[in-house]
Design a protein around this motif. Structure first.
Motif, short mmCIF file in Angstrom:
data_model
loop_
_atom_site.label_atom_id
_atom_site.label_comp_id
_atom_site.label_asym_id
_atom_site.label_seq_id
_atom_site.Cartn_x
_atom_site.Cartn_y
_atom_site.Cartn_z
N THR A 151 0.85 -1.18 0.00
CA THR A 151 0.00 0.00 0.00
C THR A 151 0.89 1.23 0.00
O THR A 151 2.11 1.14 0.14
CB THR A 151 -0.92 0.01 1.23
N ARG A 152 0.26 2.40 -0.18
CA ARG A 152 1.06 3.62 -0.15
C ARG A 152 1.64 3.85 1.24
O ARG A 152 2.72 4.42 1.39
CB ARG A 152 0.21 4.82 -0.58
N ALA A 153 0.93 3.42 2.27
CA ALA A 153 1.44 3.57 3.63
C ALA A 153 2.59 2.59 3.90
O ALA A 153 3.56 2.92 4.59
CB ALA A 153 0.32 3.35 4.64
N GLU A 154 2.50 1.39 3.34
CA GLU A 154 3.55 0.37 3.48
C GLU A 154 3.90 -0.15 2.08
O GLU A 154 3.43 -1.20 1.66
CB GLU A 154 3.07 -0.78 4.37
N PRO A 155 4.71 0.59 1.33
CA PRO A 155 5.02 0.19 -0.05
C PRO A 155 5.85 -1.08 -0.10
O PRO A 155 6.67 -1.35 0.79
CB PRO A 155 5.78 1.39 -0.61
N TYR A 156 5.64 -1.83 -1.16
CA TYR A 156 6.39 -3.07 -1.35
C TYR A 156 7.81 -2.72 -1.80
O TYR A 156 8.00 -1.87 -2.69
CB TYR A 156 5.70 -3.93 -2.40
N ARG B 268 12.46 4.83 -10.79
CA ARG B 268 12.18 5.01 -9.37
C ARG B 268 10.97 4.17 -8.98
O ARG B 268 10.31 3.55 -9.81
CB ARG B 268 11.90 6.48 -9.07
N ALA B 269 10.70 4.15 -7.68
CA ALA B 269 9.57 3.38 -7.17
C ALA B 269 8.25 4.09 -7.49
O ALA B 269 8.20 5.31 -7.67
CB ALA B 269 9.71 3.19 -5.66
N ALA B 270 7.18 3.30 -7.56
CA ALA B 270 5.85 3.84 -7.80
C ALA B 270 5.30 4.39 -6.48
O ALA B 270 5.11 3.64 -5.53
CB ALA B 270 4.93 2.75 -8.35
N ARG B 271 5.04 5.70 -6.47
CA ARG B 271 4.56 6.33 -5.25
C ARG B 271 3.17 6.94 -5.41
O ARG B 271 2.33 6.84 -4.52
CB ARG B 271 5.56 7.40 -4.79
N ALA B 272 2.92 7.58 -6.53
CA ALA B 272 1.64 8.26 -6.74
C ALA B 272 0.61 7.31 -7.33
O ALA B 272 0.96 6.25 -7.87
CB ALA B 272 1.84 9.46 -7.67
N PRO B 273 -0.68 7.65 -7.24
CA PRO B 273 -1.71 6.82 -7.87
C PRO B 273 -1.48 6.70 -9.37
O PRO B 273 -1.12 7.66 -10.04
CB PRO B 273 -3.01 7.59 -7.56
N GLY B 274 -1.70 5.50 -9.89
CA GLY B 274 -1.54 5.26 -11.32
C GLY B 274 -0.13 4.97 -11.75
O GLY B 274 0.12 4.70 -12.94
N SER C 222 0.63 -0.42 -6.62
CA SER C 222 0.17 -0.63 -5.24
C SER C 222 -1.25 -1.18 -5.24
O SER C 222 -2.01 -1.00 -6.20
CB SER C 222 0.23 0.68 -4.46
N LEU C 223 -1.60 -1.84 -4.17
CA LEU C 223 -2.96 -2.36 -4.03
C LEU C 223 -3.98 -1.22 -4.02
O LEU C 223 -5.11 -1.37 -4.52
CB LEU C 223 -3.05 -3.18 -2.75
N ASP C 224 -3.57 -0.05 -3.52
CA ASP C 224 -4.48 1.11 -3.49
C ASP C 224 -4.85 1.55 -4.91
O ASP C 224 -5.99 1.96 -5.15
CB ASP C 224 -3.82 2.27 -2.75
N THR C 225 -3.89 1.48 -5.84
CA THR C 225 -4.19 1.89 -7.21
C THR C 225 -5.24 0.97 -7.84
O THR C 225 -6.15 1.44 -8.53
CB THR C 225 -2.89 1.88 -8.05
N LEU C 226 -5.12 -0.33 -7.63
CA LEU C 226 -6.12 -1.25 -8.19
C LEU C 226 -7.47 -1.09 -7.49
O LEU C 226 -8.52 -1.25 -8.12
CB LEU C 226 -5.62 -2.69 -8.06
#
Length: 760
Positions: free
Chosen positions: A500-505, A513-519, A569-573
């Protein structure tokens, strides 16, 4: 002929060690090439045999239960259809092992994709609860005909009546469900269906998928598998092992050819008078050439025949995958041809390099040409004269000058010695890369050690609480994986939502770079190649009947699914599907925790609600490569030893004409010996530096190129540690000095009459 044999026998007595090393090196090279041929055959032919005998499907489609898959039989280019067969996903347990499976309702034995029974028998209506397991799944569950399987959390039991080979993609724990065939009565509540298409043109599979999606609708398609993907997956690590053996075998063959050429050329320069005498007593140029050619062809033939005989007789007895590969290869149609062609090719190559060097021997005139009075090395350079004036030991200065004063020969000698050392550096880099997969898996695309699937009875909060309750679980990342249709609808890829955005993989990133923002998302190399995109591009895919648009901001190292993975992230899906719940959890363990112990503890704590498996390390399948690399290093060391003996012999013989001058300027025999030893050690030192300067970039390029072709991606190459490189360089330089010490000492103590004869 008698004189020719006597000359050859005399030369063999003077160069016994060199002849032995050449025979051993040739045997090792031929054995490597034969094992490479066996691994290539083993990688392709077993799957091809199963596919042909099973009349395998070129395209396998998983659809929803509502899809009218029977319409696919009318598509252009489709010759025959298997199914549709209803399927149900569930977990089976046997003898303590668990596996996610696809239970396939099969009322009759299929004609397309026909399972090949290896033990037991096919489904029998007299045993309604009987099932047939795919062979790899059976091995994972340690199940055989007569065993009973259970469905955790229920009282349901299934009886194994048979085990069969299939040409479909095989079971992989945590990645792909195993295949189980059952009668319709055993699949009362299907959650999908599968259909196999046999095409008139196998190469038309991508277009066939596109037409099937158009016919059924994107929302009806779950997962797509083609025969090319199944074949590549079946070949797996065996093809890589074959490539490594073949590449190093060919490299060693080239190095051996150069070693033979250099040895003969050096020997000719040291025996010009003997060759002139042979010409004077009636030897023709062709006879002189044949002396060297036949002699070295016999050495090569002995090594090649020994390697072929040992591989044929004992190859199948080698434990592990190499032995299995040789056993299968011996039963293939091209086995006999390869068994003769590979040794013959190696002998002919060595013969060609021998002939080029021996041709110079045939051109030696019958009347000896006096040697030049002045050494061809030329006068001392300004730097050498300054070093002597600075009281640098004369042996070091003169030794360096002897090694590199002859501009025409010095680079050739250094290059020949550097080639086997360069290949050793590449081999050590391959070894180090494999070790890094085990010692630092988080840097190689495996930041987590365990994967967990929870059944429907556990919600997200309860599952995470149960997993994180274990003291050795550092973090539990919820996730989901779905099949997504790529643009053009010709294939499916794996779309993952992890963390998740709170606990990124913690993805292992090689670029971006890592995926941080939605989408935002990161993708594997296999997906970038499939879609012809790169980091920074936007991609559109279809999940069911919903489009998903993602911005690729990084490239991750993906050892799974041939790199055809895009992760967000799971939040994006969940933004597109708020009801989405995690179907899997990836566990990062505390340092020093044993994955198997933690997995057993979690499975016990889950009481049948958790399916726990260790994350598969791709380096596990490459364990035979370590023995292969070690054997190749030994072969290359033998070739390097031949080069060193050649360089030492040439340096000693060329130093005979300088011996009187060195004694005249007051050098003692010990100092004269040090001159030759220094020259040999300096040549080895420069060769080591050149091998490392060229070998390390070459190793990175080769390993990363293999990573790109396999879908894992570049960025996995690891060079040997500085300490290991230092040990390699020290062993080469000190070994060269030690080998040169004895012949140099003998030459320095020769009688003046012998020295005058050598100069004359």
């Amino acid at each position: 002929m008698r004189a020719t044999l006597r000359w050859a026998h005399s030369d063999l007595r003077r160069h016994r060690g060199e002849a032995l090393f050449l025979v051993l090196a040739t045997a090792g090279i031929v054995a490597s090439l034969l094992l490479a041929a066996a691994l290539f055959g083993y990688a392709t032919n077993p799957w091809q045999r199963v596919f042909t005998q099973a009349h395998g499907a070129h395209v396998t489609l998983h659809t929803t239960t509502a899809a009218d898959a029977g319409k696919l039989a009318g598509l252009d280019g489709v010759k025959s259809v298997a199914g549709p067969y209803p399927t149900a996903s569930l977990t089976l347990a046997s003898r303590g092992g668990r596996a996610s499976v696809e239970l396939r309702s099969t009322p009759a034995r299929p004609e397309v994709g026909r399972p090949l029974i290896t033990s037991g028998h096919w489904l029998d209506p007299a045993t309604p609860g009987g099932v047939v397991l795919e062979s790899r799944l059976a091995r994972a569950l340690l199940a055989a005909p007569g065993d009973t399987l259970t469905v955790p959390g229920t009282a349901r039991k299934l009886s194994v009546v048979g085990v069969a080979d299939s040409a479909e993609p095989r079971y992989r724990p945590g990645e792909r469900s195993g295949l189980v065939w059952a009668l319709p009565a055993a699949v009362p509540a299907p959650d999908g269906q599968v259909v196999g298409l046999r095409l008139g043109d196998p190469g038309d599979s991508g277009y066939a998928v596109q037409r099937a999606v158009t016919e059924l609708g994107a929302g009806a398609i779950g997962e797509v598998a083609t025969w090319q993907q199944a074949r590549a997956e079946a070949q797996g690590d065996n093809r890589l092992l074959g490539q490594v053996l073949g590449l190093f075998g060919l490299g060693a063959l080239v190095a051996a050819g150069f070693a033979v050429h250099g040895a003969i050329a050096t020997r000719i320069r040291g025996h010009l008078r003997d060759l002139s005498v042979l010409k004077a007593i009636g030897f023709t140029p062709g006879q002189v050439v044949r002396v060297f050619l036949v002699q070295h062809l016999v050495y090569a033939l002995l090594g090649a025949v020994a390697a072929a005989a040992l591989t044929e007789a004992l190859g199948a007895a080698v434990p592990g995958r190499l032995g299995d590969a040789v056993g299968v290869w011996q039963g293939l149609p091209g086995h006999t041809a390869a068994l003769f062609a590979v040794p013959a090719g190696a002998v002919l190559f060595i013969g060609a390099t021998t002939g080029l060097a021996a041709w110079r021997a045939g051109r030696v005139p019958p009347v000896p040409v006096p040697r030049p009075a002045a050494p061809p090395a030329g006068r001392l350079t300004g730097l050498a004269r300054w070093a002597l004036g600075a009281r640098v030991p004369p042996a070091l200065v003169l030794g360096w000058h002897k090694a590199f004063g002859r501009r025409s020969r010095s680079p050739v000698a250094v290059g020949r010695l550097a080639l086997p050392l360069l290949l050793i550096v590449v081999a050590l880099s391959a070894w180090t890369t494999i070790e890094r997969f085990h010692s630092s898996p988080e840097r190689m695309g495996m930041p987590t050690a365990l994967g967990v699937r929870a059944d429907a009875s556990l919600d997200e909060g309860g599952a995470r609480a149960l997993l994180e309750r274990d003291p050795q679980v550092a973090a539990a990342y919820p996730g989901v994986e779905v099949a997504a249709l790529v643009p053009g609808q010709t294939a499916t890829i794996a779309l993952r939502g992890l963390g998740t955005r709170a606990e990124p993989y913690p993805f292992s990133l090689a670029e971006g770079r890592a995926a941080r923002a939605p989408g935002e998302a990161v993708a594997g190399q296999g997906l970038l190649d499939l879609l012809h995109v790169r980091v920074g591009d936007w991609v559109r895919m279809t999940v069911g009947d919903r489009p998903q648009i993602l911005h690729i901001v990084g490239r991750s190292i993906e050892p799974e699914n041939a790199g055809r993975v895009i992760s967000t992230s799971l939040d994006t899906l969940r933004a597109g599907d708020p009801d989405l719940r995690p179907s899997r959890y990836q566990l990062r363990l505390e340092p020093g925790a044993d994955p198997d112990t933690v997995a057993a503890r979690l499975a016990s704590a889950g009481r049948g609600h958790l399916d726990v498996h260790t994350v598969t390390n791709p380096a596990d399948g490459l364990s035979p490569l370590r023995a292969v690399v070690l054997g190749l290093i030994v072969i290359l060391a033998l070739i390097g030893l031949i080069e060193l003996l050649t360089a030492i012999g040439g340096t000693v013989r060329e130093g005979e004409r300088d011996l009187l001058a060195l004694k005249a300027i007051g050098l003692s025999p010990r100092q004269i010996t040090a001159v030759t030893v220094t020259a040999t050690a300096a040549t080895a030192l420069v060769a080591v530096l050149l091998a490392m300067a060229l070998g390390l970039p070459l190793a990175h390029w080769l390993i990363d190129a293999q990573g790109r072709s396999s879908g894992i991606g570049a960025g996995i190459a690891q060079g040997p540690s500085p300490l290991l490189l230092l040990l390699l360089g020290a062993a080469a330089v000190l070994g060269a000095a030690a080998l040169a010490a004895l012949p140099a000492a003998r030459a320095a103590r020769r009688r003046l009459a012998d020295t005058l004869g050598a100069v004359a």
